[in-house]
Design a protein around this motif. Structure first.
Motif, PDB file in Angstrom:
ATOM      1  N   UNK A  66     -41.191  37.477   6.715  1.00 33.70           N
ATOM      2  CA  UNK A  66     -42.150  38.251   5.948  1.00 33.70           C
ATOM      3  C   UNK A  66     -43.302  37.471   5.376  1.00 33.70           C
ATOM      4  N   UNK A  67     -43.224  36.133   5.383  1.00 29.72           N
ATOM      5  CA  UNK A  67     -44.306  35.360   4.774  1.00 29.72           C
ATOM      6  C   UNK A  67     -44.324  33.940   5.318  1.00 29.72           C
ATOM      7  N   UNK A  68     -45.512  33.351   5.259  1.00 32.26           N
ATOM      8  CA  UNK A  68     -45.698  31.941   5.594  1.00 32.26           C
ATOM      9  C   UNK A  68     -46.531  31.316   4.489  1.00 32.26           C
ATOM     10  N   UNK A  69     -46.175  30.104   4.095  1.00 33.50           N
ATOM     11  CA  UNK A  69     -46.925  29.366   3.079  1.00 33.50           C
ATOM     12  C   UNK A  69     -47.224  27.979   3.614  1.00 33.50           C
ATOM     13  N   UNK A  70     -48.463  27.531   3.387  1.00 33.09           N
ATOM     14  CA  UNK A  70     -48.888  26.211   3.848  1.00 33.09           C
ATOM     15  C   UNK A  70     -49.442  25.439   2.662  1.00 33.09           C
ATOM     16  N   UNK A  71     -48.908  24.232   2.441  1.00 33.80           N
ATOM     17  CA  UNK A  71     -49.458  23.312   1.455  1.00 33.80           C
ATOM     18  C   UNK A  71     -50.515  22.482   2.162  1.00 33.80           C
ATOM     19  N   UNK A  72     -51.684  22.374   1.536  1.00 32.78           N
ATOM     20  CA  UNK A  72     -52.792  21.642   2.134  1.00 32.78           C
ATOM     21  C   UNK A  72     -52.889  20.235   1.551  1.00 32.78           C
ATOM     22  N   UNK A  73     -53.559  19.357   2.268  1.00 29.67           N
ATOM     23  CA  UNK A  73     -53.721  17.968   1.846  1.00 29.67           C
ATOM     24  C   UNK A  73     -54.446  17.834   0.516  1.00 29.67           C
ATOM     25  N   UNK A  74     -55.294  18.797   0.160  1.00 29.96           N
ATOM     26  CA  UNK A  74     -56.052  18.724  -1.095  1.00 29.96           C
ATOM     27  C   UNK A  74     -55.272  19.268  -2.299  1.00 29.96           C
ATOM     28  N   UNK A  75     -53.997  19.581  -2.118  1.00 33.03           N
ATOM     29  CA  UNK A  75     -53.172  20.075  -3.210  1.00 33.03           C
ATOM     30  C   UNK A  75     -53.140  21.583  -3.346  1.00 33.03           C
ATOM     31  N   UNK A  76     -53.993  22.273  -2.625  1.00 31.24           N
ATOM     32  CA  UNK A  76     -53.996  23.734  -2.665  1.00 31.24           C
ATOM     33  C   UNK A  76     -52.963  24.273  -1.684  1.00 31.24           C
ATOM     34  N   UNK A  77     -52.723  25.562  -1.762  1.00 28.10           N
ATOM     35  CA  UNK A  77     -51.824  26.187  -0.797  1.00 28.10           C
ATOM     36  C   UNK A  77     -52.392  27.538  -0.383  1.00 28.10           C
ATOM     37  N   UNK A  78     -52.030  27.956   0.809  1.00 29.60           N
ATOM     38  CA  UNK A  78     -52.438  29.262   1.320  1.00 29.60           C
ATOM     39  C   UNK A  78     -51.189  29.969   1.822  1.00 29.60           C
ATOM     40  N   UNK A  79     -51.223  31.277   1.742  1.00 35.31           N
ATOM     41  CA  UNK A  79     -50.082  32.052   2.188  1.00 35.31           C
ATOM     42  C   UNK A  79     -50.512  33.279   2.954  1.00 35.31           C
ATOM     43  N   UNK A 105     -53.325  20.588   6.929  1.00 35.45           N
ATOM     44  CA  UNK A 105     -51.964  20.981   6.560  1.00 35.45           C
ATOM     45  C   UNK A 105     -51.106  19.781   6.195  1.00 35.45           C
ATOM     46  N   UNK A 106     -50.423  19.900   5.053  1.00 38.98           N
ATOM     47  CA  UNK A 106     -49.466  18.885   4.623  1.00 38.98           C
ATOM     48  C   UNK A 106     -48.042  19.325   4.977  1.00 38.98           C
ATOM     49  N   UNK A 107     -47.715  20.578   4.674  1.00 41.90           N
ATOM     50  CA  UNK A 107     -46.374  21.107   4.945  1.00 41.90           C
ATOM     51  C   UNK A 107     -46.456  22.624   5.060  1.00 41.90           C
ATOM     52  N   UNK A 108     -45.417  23.225   5.668  1.00 39.10           N
ATOM     53  CA  UNK A 108     -45.384  24.683   5.781  1.00 39.10           C
ATOM     54  C   UNK A 108     -43.964  25.187   5.577  1.00 39.10           C
ATOM     55  N   UNK A 109     -43.878  26.470   5.258  1.00 37.25           N
ATOM     56  CA  UNK A 109     -42.579  27.115   5.091  1.00 37.25           C
ATOM     57  C   UNK A 109     -42.710  28.582   5.479  1.00 37.25           C
ATOM     58  N   UNK A 110     -41.656  29.120   6.059  1.00 37.25           N
ATOM     59  CA  UNK A 110     -41.585  30.539   6.403  1.00 37.25           C
ATOM     60  C   UNK A 110     -40.450  31.174   5.612  1.00 37.25           C
ATOM     61  N   UNK A 111     -40.642  32.415   5.226  1.00 42.90           N
ATOM     62  CA  UNK A 111     -39.613  33.167   4.514  1.00 42.90           C
ATOM     63  C   UNK A 111     -39.019  34.177   5.476  1.00 42.90           C
ATOM     64  N   UNK A 112     -37.756  33.981   5.822  1.00 39.23           N
ATOM     65  CA  UNK A 112     -37.084  34.843   6.794  1.00 39.23           C
ATOM     66  C   UNK A 112     -35.754  35.343   6.238  1.00 39.23           C
ATOM     67  N   UNK A 113     -35.304  36.462   6.764  1.00 34.32           N
ATOM     68  CA  UNK A 113     -34.059  37.075   6.309  1.00 34.32           C
ATOM     69  C   UNK A 113     -33.434  37.839   7.470  1.00 34.32           C
ATOM     70  N   UNK A 114     -32.277  38.439   7.194  1.00 41.82           N
ATOM     71  CA  UNK A 114     -31.650  39.310   8.176  1.00 41.82           C
ATOM     72  C   UNK A 114     -30.838  40.371   7.444  1.00 41.82           C
ATOM     73  N   UNK A 115     -30.383  41.352   8.178  1.00 42.28           N
ATOM     74  CA  UNK A 115     -29.547  42.404   7.621  1.00 42.28           C
ATOM     75  C   UNK A 115     -28.093  42.093   7.941  1.00 42.28           C
TER      76      UNK A 115
END
Length: 130
Positions: A66-79, A105-115
């Motif tokens: 349902x979501x992706x988040x990326x931490x950027x090299x400048x300390x900001x993040x986008x989702x 991009x410094x790092x990324x994460x995805x938010x996933x789930x299941x039923x």
């Protein structure tokens, strides 16, 4: 009088839920389940603006992200919120993307789930009778 009581009820209480009769709930993936999800991230040749995620679901059952988040090299993040969530069937691969400039991009994460059914550890498709 009944008509007025319905207006006082929250809208969510009136929503139709196809899983109401089943004991099916959406849950975050466990650590062992996450180890079976392979994620590759990168940019297509010639496109330095669009970050592409390739998710390989190594589980037997389907998952959804349902979501992706990326931490950027400048300390900001986008989702990015994926609406609707994108589904990945068991033992299948799907792609998703978001706008991130290559090299920032410094790092990324995805938010996933299941039923899962109550009392079960297996991810299931809630729309199928199992």
């Amino acid at each position: 009088m009944t008509f007025f009581l319905m207006l006082a009820m929250p809208i969510g209480a009136l929503a139709w839920n196809p899983f109401a009769s089943d004991d099916v709930t959406e849950v975050a993936l466990s650590k062992s389940e996450l180890q079976k999800i392979k994620v590759n991230a990168g940019w297509a040749k010639g496109d330095d603006q669009t970050l592409i995620f390739e998710l390989v679901n190594g589980l037997k059952g389907p998952i959804q992200c349902g979501a992706a988040n990326v931490d950027l090299n400048d300390g900001k993040s986008v989702g990015k919120q994926f609406v609707p969530k994108f589904a990945i069937p068991g033992n299948a691969t799907r792609n998703a993307s978001m706008n991130v400039v290559k090299g920032t991009m410094k790092a990324y994460a995805l938010t996933c789930s299941c039923f899962k059914r109550k009392g079960s550890d297996e991810c299931i498709n809630p729309l199928k009778n199992q």
